[in-house]
Design an enzyme around this catalytic site. Structure first.
Site, PDB file in Angstrom:
ATOM      1  N   GLU A  18      50.978  45.542  59.182  1.00  0.00           N
ATOM      2  CA  GLU A  18      50.033  45.485  60.308  1.00  0.00           C
ATOM      3  C   GLU A  18      50.661  45.996  61.605  1.00  0.00           C
ATOM      4  O   GLU A  18      50.835  45.238  62.571  1.00  0.00           O
ATOM      5  CB  GLU A  18      49.497  44.068  60.476  1.00  0.00           C
ATOM      6  CG  GLU A  18      48.699  43.609  59.274  1.00  0.00           C
ATOM      7  CD  GLU A  18      47.997  42.277  59.487  1.00  0.00           C
ATOM      8  OE1 GLU A  18      48.450  41.479  60.326  1.00  0.00           O
ATOM      9  OE2 GLU A  18      46.986  42.022  58.801  1.00  0.00           O
ATOM     10  N   GLU A  64      45.380  42.454  51.585  1.00  0.00           N
ATOM     11  CA  GLU A  64      45.320  41.013  51.816  1.00  0.00           C
ATOM     12  C   GLU A  64      43.854  40.632  51.883  1.00  0.00           C
ATOM     13  O   GLU A  64      43.110  41.156  52.705  1.00  0.00           O
ATOM     14  CB  GLU A  64      46.010  40.640  53.133  1.00  0.00           C
ATOM     15  CG  GLU A  64      47.498  40.903  53.123  1.00  0.00           C
ATOM     16  CD  GLU A  64      48.157  40.551  54.454  1.00  0.00           C
ATOM     17  OE1 GLU A  64      47.569  39.777  55.225  1.00  0.00           O
ATOM     18  OE2 GLU A  64      49.246  41.072  54.717  1.00  0.00           O
TER      19      GLU A  64
END
Ligand code: GAL
Ligand code: ZN
Length: 684
Positions: free
Chosen positions: A149, A312
């Site tokens: 991220e 995710e």
């Protein structure tokens, strides 16, 4: 991509380093018993992989790979740069990033690095090279995830001088920079590159409009671009190392954060990856709108126009402090939603609830005690279902007749000057998106530089920053027969965040056949109604922001019924070549937009298929030619959906015609002769 042809797969994020060795084999067996085939590893394990500078310990990871491989699982290996170890920070404290308020971030969390610090880049090269050298030809490793991220903006001195160099390359001369930024305003003229500051970059409080310190808009936009490019460059460094070493079977990806993450230009970031991945946590949006994940999925798919992986996916209750728990059935629903929008693999986060660390509250498939309970059983069940759906879902991709233009320059510039709360970038895009999706249209989110010709409808809801080149592409799209929808405030700024010497919508005034001659920025709850006395015109209301337009070739499609601009056009339209441009002159609610788009679709001969608000419909085309329709009930109670024709539910096994009933959080996957199924449209 070939994987998708076999139908969607399931995987999981696994942190073996957080559990005793004896447990690894049990975990691997449980994973494969549950029907999972992919595991993501190691993205936060730098301190274990390189316990001291240049000393690497791979034995534990070798063993994990051996065990997982033995259980038939394939691996996505993360590069561990999101969590630099303490020895590195101790030696090079300058790696720690500086926040907008000038405070240096401390060690003790993650993402504590500045992507422009030489010592960090050197350490990154070392660890990524070592990992790549070790696993580049390991057949168990099918993909690499770079960092985790990527995000954040740093305000350290190193970033400042790198920013000055970046500006030097971009503007070449100080004269050019001074002119582009208009530094004559408030005596800001620069005579040396080294004088240029980083902008004050505190969040802009709405709706007051005054800040203690507000930077030059040109400087502020360029800094945001620079900060975003710094991360793209950091990712590129890692991609280069991996590409030089890895076998072609190992593909490179990164886990992006969906549509709502505003700081990084995802078009640039995704452009250098083999495929796009993202992280999907539906319950992070407190408003509970299904459109948030749907928009995230369509935005991520739109980055490369191909299938994506969800690296995710929420599996249970989440939160770092407070908890939010998914209702029974939502985990399955959200997995199908991701698949419906083009995910070819879905990895749950995480395998087992952590016993230690910040994320003790963020639940895994297994509970903290390692025992498989309901969530495990539900995933096993889901994996079985997906196996049965393989023949139908393999290679199927969502159909999109409409595109929404998504532009980071505009997004960044609106962060600097939000203008009016009703014009918020993310919310505006989401309102247009919801309106289109609720009419049953498929939507791609695309860059302003994307090829638009394949879309029946293109919406540019807030191209605040614009230039001649993009407007020429939009004009071309219209002339070739496309239908372009524009909304405020389009064409307000040039690439340097300066107002152009031209009427709004600048560069599109001629194409749209109108000029904005006045506007009202009011409280975001005060509304002005529009419509027409004869009832043939679409009716609705604008709130917060609305404009007076002078028509120069466009015709009114609706007029203001009240307020300062009463009687003048609130929605205007112009035919150009084979196509049309519609200008919506104010900020509209989702329901007003839906009415406008319904009217537009009827005239464009675009079939709409409306279902109850909580139900999402997604149409897909299978490579074998058949159409599929996902119906996803996001409501906590039953919903009935009217269908025109006979259907077969590939999930429940039932067939019928007409109305289908969906239980709370229920899903149907329909084939058959239902009118809403896609046929001759091009799959996105
Ligand atoms: C994601 C992140 C994961 C984990 C998860 C739950 O954003 O990539 O590492 O932190 O959120 O908080
Ligand atoms: Zn920095």
């Amino acid at each position: 991509m070939s994987e998708r042809l076999d139908g969607p797969r399931l995987g999981v994020a696994y942190y073996p380093e957080q559990w005793p060795r004896e447990r690894w084999r049990i975990d691997a067996e449980l994973m494969s018993e549950a029907g999972m085939s992919l595991v993501r590893l190691a993205e936060f394990s730098w301190a274990l992989l390189e316990p001291d500078e240049g000393r690497f310990e791979f034995a534990w990871l070798d063993e994990v790979l051996e065990i997982l491989g033995g259980a038939g699982l394939e691996v996505v290996l993360g590069t561990p740069t999101a969590a630099p170890p303490v020895w590195l920070i101790e030696r090079h404290p300058e790696i720690l990033p500086v926040r907008a308020d000038g405070r240096t971030v401390r060690f003790g969390h993650r993402r504590h690095y500045c992507p422009n610090q030489p010592a960090f880049l050197e350490a990154t090269e070392r660890v990524v090279t070592a990992l790549a050298d070790r696993y580049a030809h390991d057949s168990r490793v099918v993909a690499w995830q770079i960092d985790n991220e990527l995000g954040g903006r740093c305000f350290c001195d190193r970033c400042r001088s790198a920013f000055q160099d970046w500006l030097h390359r971009r503007y070449r001369s100080l004269g050019n920079l001074n002119e582009s930024w208009g530094t004559a305003f408030w005596s800001q003229t620069y005579s040396s590159w080294r004088q240029i500051p980083l902008p004050e970059s505190l969040p802009v409080p709405l709706p007051d409009g005054f800040l203690p310190s507000s930077p030059n808009p040109g400087l502020a936009l360029d800094y945001r671009r620079f900060a975003s490019e710094s991360l793209v460059r950091f990712q590129r460094l890692q991609i280069r190392i991996l590409r030089e070493r890895c076998s072609p079977g190992q593909r490179i990806t990164h886990n992006l954060m969906g549509f709502r993450y505003p700081d990084v230009d995802y078009h640039a970031l995704a452009g250098e990856l083999d495929f796009v991945s993202w992280d999907n946590y539906p319950l992070l949006d407190r408003t509970g709108r299904w459109s948030t994940q749907a928009l995230g999925a369509d935005a991520m798919r739109g980055l490369q126009g191909g299938p994506v992986w969800v690296l995710e996916q929420q599996v249970g209750p989440l939160g770092w402090e407070m908890l939010r728990t998914p209702r029974r059935g939502q985990m399955r629903l959200h997995t199908y939603q991701a698949i419906a929008h083009g995910a070819e693999a879905v990895f749950y986060f995480r395998w087992r609830t952590a016993r230690f660390g910040t994320e003790q509250h963020w639940h895994g498939i297994l509970d903290h005690d390692g025992r498989p309970r309901r969530r495990y059983r539900e995933i096993r069940e889901l994996a079985r279902e997906l196996l049965q759906l393989r023949p139908a879902l393999g290679g199927a991709s969502p159909v999109a007749e409409a595109a929404i233009v998504h532009d980071y320059d505009s997004r960044f510039a609106l962060q600097v000057q939000p203008t009016n709360a009703a014009l918020g970038y993310e919310e505006t895009v989401q309102r247009h998106y919801e309106a289109l999706r609720r009419l049953g249209l498929g939507v791609d989110l695309v860059s302003p530089r994307a090829v638009l010709g394949g879309y029946r409808l293109v919406v540019a809801p807030n191209l605040y920053v614009l230039d001649q080149e993009v407007s020429a592409a939009l004009a071309d799209y219209v002339e070739q027969g496309g239908w372009l929808v524009l909304a405020p405030r389009i064409g307000v700024k040039d690439r340097c965040n300066a107002l152009p010497e031209r009427a709004f919508p600048a560069w599109l005034d001629e194409l749209s056949g109108l000029e904005v001659v006045d506007y009202a920025s009011v409280d975001q709850h005060s509304a002005v109604r529009f419509g027409g006395p004869d009832g043939t015109m679409p009716a609705g209301a604008f709130t917060g922001w609305y404009e007076e337009v002078e028509l120069k070739g466009a015709r009114p499609r609706a007029r203001y019924l009240e307020g300062d601009f009463a009687g003048s056009a609130a929605v205007a339209e112009r035919e150009v070549g084979e196509g049309r441009v519609t200008y919506i002159a104010g900020a509209a609610s989702e329901s007003t937009l839906r009415d406008l788009y319904r009217d537009l679709c009827a005239r464009a001969d675009l079939p709409v298929h409306e279902v109850p608000d909580d139900v999402e419909s997604v149409r897909l085309l299978s490579p074998r030619g058949g159409g599929l329709l996902f119906l996803l009930n996001h409501a906590s109670e039953d919903r009935a959906v009217e269908l025109d024709g006979a259907w077969q539910d590939l999930l429940g096994g039932e067939g019928g015609s007409g109305v289908i009933s969906l239980p709370a959080y229920g899903i149907a996957l329909l084939a058959g002769t239902v009118a809403a199924l896609p046929e001759d449209v091009t799959a996105s």
